[in-house]
Scaffold this motif. Structure first.
Motif: not given
Length: 126
Positions: A24-31, A51-58
């Motif tokens: 909470s505390g914000g909406t982030f287009s990139r994070a 991570r987003w916006p590309d939804s890459a995961s590791t």
């Protein structure tokens, strides 16, 4: 930004758990967000990141496909689905966030993240 982790508990070996981390505390287009864990008496280790916006995961190497990270944009929440749990998975699990898109090689590093949740305990009995 505040992070609230939940979903830990005491389970038996072979069981599954799903951890949640609501931010909470914000909406982030990139994070970038991640799960780390710290077993008793050991160093904190990377579990999984997304991570987003590309939804890459590791993922960390230790769980060999047993864990999966995902996110729910509408709920501002990330999840960690943990299957086939083992006693060695016993740890405090922490979520972390960076309000920017991190490079893949940096996602496993604690210093990448600006915000941390309080941790949720997972105990797996044999």
């Amino acid at each position: 930004v505040q992070l609230q982790a939940s979903g830990g508990g005491v389970v038996q070996a072979g069981d599954s758990l799903r951890l949640s981390c609501a931010f909470s505390g914000g909406t982030f287009s990139r994070a970038t967000m991640a799960w780390f864990r710290q077993p008793p008496g050991q160093e904190r280790e990377f579990v999984a990141g997304i991570r987003w916006p590309d939804s890459a995961s590791t993922y960390g190497d230790f769980h060999k496909g047993r864990f999966r990270i995902s996110r729910d944009t509408a709920q501002n929440t990330i999840y960690l689905q943990m299957n086939s749990l083992r006693p060695e998975d016993t740890a405090a699990y922490f979520c972390a966030a960076r309000p920017a898109r991190a490079i893949m090689s940096a996602m496993a590093l604690p210093r990448t993240y600006d915000f941390w949740g309080q941790g949720t305990q997972v105990t797996v009995s044999s």
